[in-house]
Design an enzyme around this catalytic site. Structure first.
Site, PDB file in Angstrom:
ATOM      1  N   SER B 112       8.407  -2.491  -4.141  1.00  0.00           N
ATOM      2  CA  SER B 112       7.102  -2.897  -4.671  1.00  0.00           C
ATOM      3  C   SER B 112       7.270  -3.483  -6.063  1.00  0.00           C
ATOM      4  O   SER B 112       8.141  -3.078  -6.823  1.00  0.00           O
ATOM      5  CB  SER B 112       6.162  -1.690  -4.753  1.00  0.00           C
ATOM      6  OG  SER B 112       4.923  -2.078  -5.325  1.00  0.00           O
ATOM      7  N   LYS B 166       6.424   2.560   2.064  1.00  0.00           N
ATOM      8  CA  LYS B 166       5.959   1.265   1.548  1.00  0.00           C
ATOM      9  C   LYS B 166       4.703   0.807   2.287  1.00  0.00           C
ATOM     10  O   LYS B 166       3.786   0.243   1.667  1.00  0.00           O
ATOM     11  CB  LYS B 166       7.065   0.219   1.682  1.00  0.00           C
ATOM     12  CG  LYS B 166       6.681  -1.179   1.189  1.00  0.00           C
ATOM     13  CD  LYS B 166       6.221  -1.168  -0.262  1.00  0.00           C
ATOM     14  CE  LYS B 166       6.127  -2.544  -0.881  1.00  0.00           C
ATOM     15  NZ  LYS B 166       5.611  -3.607  -0.076  1.00  0.00           N
ATOM     16  N   GLU B 173      -2.925   0.259  -1.734  1.00  0.00           N
ATOM     17  CA  GLU B 173      -3.172  -0.928  -2.563  1.00  0.00           C
ATOM     18  C   GLU B 173      -4.412  -1.694  -2.092  1.00  0.00           C
ATOM     19  O   GLU B 173      -5.203  -2.163  -2.916  1.00  0.00           O
ATOM     20  CB  GLU B 173      -1.922  -1.804  -2.460  1.00  0.00           C
ATOM     21  CG  GLU B 173      -1.888  -3.063  -3.244  1.00  0.00           C
ATOM     22  CD  GLU B 173      -0.685  -3.907  -2.794  1.00  0.00           C
ATOM     23  OE1 GLU B 173       0.464  -3.414  -2.818  1.00  0.00           O
ATOM     24  OE2 GLU B 173      -0.914  -5.060  -2.366  1.00  0.00           O
TER      25      GLU B 173
END
Lengths: 314, 314, 314, 314
Positions: B112, B166, B173
């Site tokens: 990231s 992730k 996010e």
């Protein structure tokens, strides 16, 4: 400069400390004499030189409205009242009007930072006239974090804009917290990630999701990696609700903030009447097994969809 | 140490720079000869001393799977392949198995940080065996941000756990971005907050909602305070979808992350077939005015609820 | 029996017809003389024998409140006013109080059925005292559908309960409509179901999802199988908003009804400011392509997740 | 006509009765000899004249796939298999292919109606070729409700379209049920509506929300007006999940159906890990009181927003 500060709870007390550390002279009032500097609002007014600036830091709703009403009788023309509490922005115009009738100014100021603000400084959003904001600027500068003023303080607009901004800030906060919480739950539910606290800590630097709330989650998981000492019960302090009500007023879709608020509501229910109704419907059309509230209720499958010849309904 | 790096796009190219700056010897391959250090995977293998460590940074799906397959034929027992791309975690076990048959190790690593990672470092979440993770640790240390290792790197679990983490990171996010976006829209819709970019900037320090994404929003609003140069059209790169699919598999409710994903889907529709159906229903039961798609369609009221004697339906 | 009816729009006019067909004597008033039976509220009062029963069927908000105020001056002790419009339930207590001061009774009555009610009868939910409900029962019996009284009429509770029930009814309606609409869109989006209107029509009998709204959707699709003559633009008449506001007041989670309301809000936006903000954020961290609002904006992929070496962010 | 029927559970047994009542000759097989007409699939095949039509009504997933595999070896070219269970539509193409290799036809048929279908008839959605649909039409006509064929049966499209339609049907059903359930809960939560079951019953005729599901809710509330004998625990049979997965595949926003599914997931959690994380965050930033899971946890306020001087965070 001199400032009167009404309300010396956790927030107000910390703010007094921060203001004094910055060299301001703070006269604090609180109903609890052991924390107060003066014994009444009259004494507070007497202790300040004109033009007085008085910061109100008491619970929103009636306590704040009552305090403002008292101040309208205690202060004098040219003085300034700042409501730094979590009042609904719709209280600000009436407060300002009441004070303006006596020539007293009014600024509403949203304050963010929680118990950490004493050391870190508070993020501030103020509503009011340029003149009143300028009068209080030394206080804002002492309360806000180090760094450029515009990164910790905004003159958001006229009276009300400060609390409106703070309301939206808190609505956003609900969404942010719920997003992290959902990710936490999904990682926990998978069998794959064996070090969930470690993964969340690894997001602290470099990642797109790094934030102060993430840092707090890291702290919480350090103390209690499974959060096993907490109940999944979450209160709300009203500002998320107001945010949704404003959204409805303006026809703005807020699906994320609403979902976060509803998750809190649901967290406080032992039993959901709605889900009882869904269970009742499933039982009616499909003869699906339901859990009775009696002692014979057998635990059901928590994860997998059930299948059977009993019914083709869902 | 030596490292082979396959894929020198924006991410891979930046990572090569950061690794070299840390003193590592990087041999990069890319189909575009103008950016590549070697002309083929065979040349890449030849340029590295055993045990080789090869980082794959190509688009997820077939490109990554094809690259791993080729590497299973090009590399040798004792070598290690790291998939640093955005592969779905379900690709990891097959990749690991394919390579293990040749004695080649496999680590999946979620990365990231976007284009900022070159300078700031990348947040890393890795899945694999202790032995393989240890072999690659100098690389992880070079790629991650300065500071304590555990704040920019996690050994999340066995093979697959890195990409799973992730995936969840990206799901979170989506929720974070949507929360800020909703707050932005609500402040814009109100007439009260006159300096919306200023308020958002004032959240940069001290507030509960401060974050790196907030900093980026401040940047974006500095360039274009009304975001008038952008369309409200948002793509997705797949990981939000996978997050929801995992949630469904584990019966985990993700209302916020789902709402954020759906907002993206809706942003890409010129016309919503669903809302045509709702319009059709309203027309059927209540004789409510509907907007026809022809040139005669009159613009309706955008904000206020309509009222009239025409119908008592909604 | 005799009844005064104020408001002869689409709903009120139909109700006059239905009441007359049932043998009642209706004296109708409307500002449009061409549809009215009398020229003023004074004339209406004069035309009715005591105790008068007057049904108000005008737009909610000021028009209804103004009408009730006028009636408080025009009618006499012992008379009864029924508000059959879509007033917010919070208007009912003040209306009742105003009238009670003159000895005039008040009943609020939610009315459902749209333009079809004239022939099918209307579903009715009334709030008020037993005595007032009993006085109006012949009217309720004429307006409600044939069949057992309890299947088309309820005495929901005290004053306000009728409109509260109707508000909830409309909130549910939003959810039902959106559920069908989403299913319609998903079938349309798949390439598999080649006869979407046929499938929906086949749900008319025997299935769990059969309903009157489904029948209306069948009608709409018969006329326009692709709904290509409609825009996906949906207004709202306020009751969905009130439902959410009540839910917030009572801390009741209403995720489905909220989602349906928000879908309507979003359907009325040409551009979503929130999604501009999300697009801006994606651009900031990942260098993701965004669509500019200028003429050079290239159309993006509408369905598939994008993938590339450009970034590992979502 | 003759028909073989495999699976004589609640659904299959009822369907045998309905088919026989319509004059068809049904040969039923089930592993439980006490309900079966024949003792094996070989005997079933032997008892039917070519071309045989065999309806499979067993649990979806492995049981159905296994049955189809066995039939591919037991039946002959020209025969037809109909999967009337709740298979995922993605099973249909492989099933059809397997059978086609032996010259055996395949139709997938979604069946709705639950335990009521025996008397009311079942809503049917079939996928397959015109020829195969025509061969089975007498069976469809016997199973579907009285009335026009198109109101209880659709040829939805090619193989798979029947189960796809049924999947969407069930997704819609989730949304409808949740909409009613939310309205029920909100009326219960208000103090105003004193006869909630009566109001819901009054929606049975004339209203926009009338439906078969509403009738079932009326039934359920007649037996148990507070639903106090049920737990708010709701299972799911998989089709809601598949609906969301399809929506994600096609980038179709399904906020209402997702919310309904998530409400079921949440209803099955004793404790929400996500809400523990939110509680932990609130505690971290604001010193907000949290409920500990130990015996000392004090009950919190269920409805009202809290306010205090402790913190200005939400």
């Amino acid at each position: 400069m001199q400032i009167g500060l009404i309300g010396l709870g956790r927030m107000g007390g910390n703010m007094r400390d921060r203001l004094r550390a910055a060299g301001h002279e703070v006269v604090g009032y609180d109903p609890r004499p052991e924390v107060a500097d003066v014994g009444s609002l009259d004494e507070l007014a007497a202790a300040l030189s004109a033009p007085r600036v008085v910061w109100v830091m008491v619970p929103s709703g009636d306590p704040t409205r009552d305090t403002v009403r008292t101040l309208s009788e205690t202060l004098s023309s040219g003085d300034l009242v700042i409501d730094g509490g979590n009042s609904r922005y719709t209280d600000d115009a009436p407060n300002a009007e009441l004070l303006a009738a006596k020539g007293i100014g009014y600024v509403d100021c949203g304050v963010s930072g929680g118990i950490w603000g004493k050391d870190n400084g508070y993020g501030l959003m103020a509503g009011g006239s340029d003149e009143h904001i300028a009068l209080a600027m030394p206080i804002f500068d002492a309360l806000r974090p180090e760094g450029p003023r515009e990164e910790g303080f905004a003159h958001a607009g006229p009276v009300g804009a400060g609390h409106f901004s703070k309301m939206v800030h808190n609505g956003i906060e609900y969404g942010l917290m719920q997003a992290y919480a959902e990710g936490f739950e999904l990682m926990r539910a998978s069998e794959l990630v064996t070090d969930v606290p470690g993964v969340i800590q690894a997001w602290s630097r470099g990642t797109v999701v790094r934030s102060w709330l993430l840092d707090l989650l890291v702290n919480a998981l350090r103390d209690d990696p499974d959060l096993s000492e907490l109940e999944g019960y979450v209160d709300d302090s009203g500002e998320g609700r107001w945010t949704i009500e404003e959204a409805i007023r303006h026809a703005v879709p807020l699906p994320v903030i609403s979902a976060a608020l509803y998750a809190r509501f649901a967290s406080r229910q032992d039993e959901s009447p709605a889900m009882k109704a869904v269970a009742a419907l499933r039982h009616q059309f499909g003869g699906h097994a339901v859990k009775s509230s009696g002692p014979t209720g057998a635990p059901g499958d928590k994860a997998g969809p059930t299948s059977g010849t009993g019914s083709t309904q869902g």
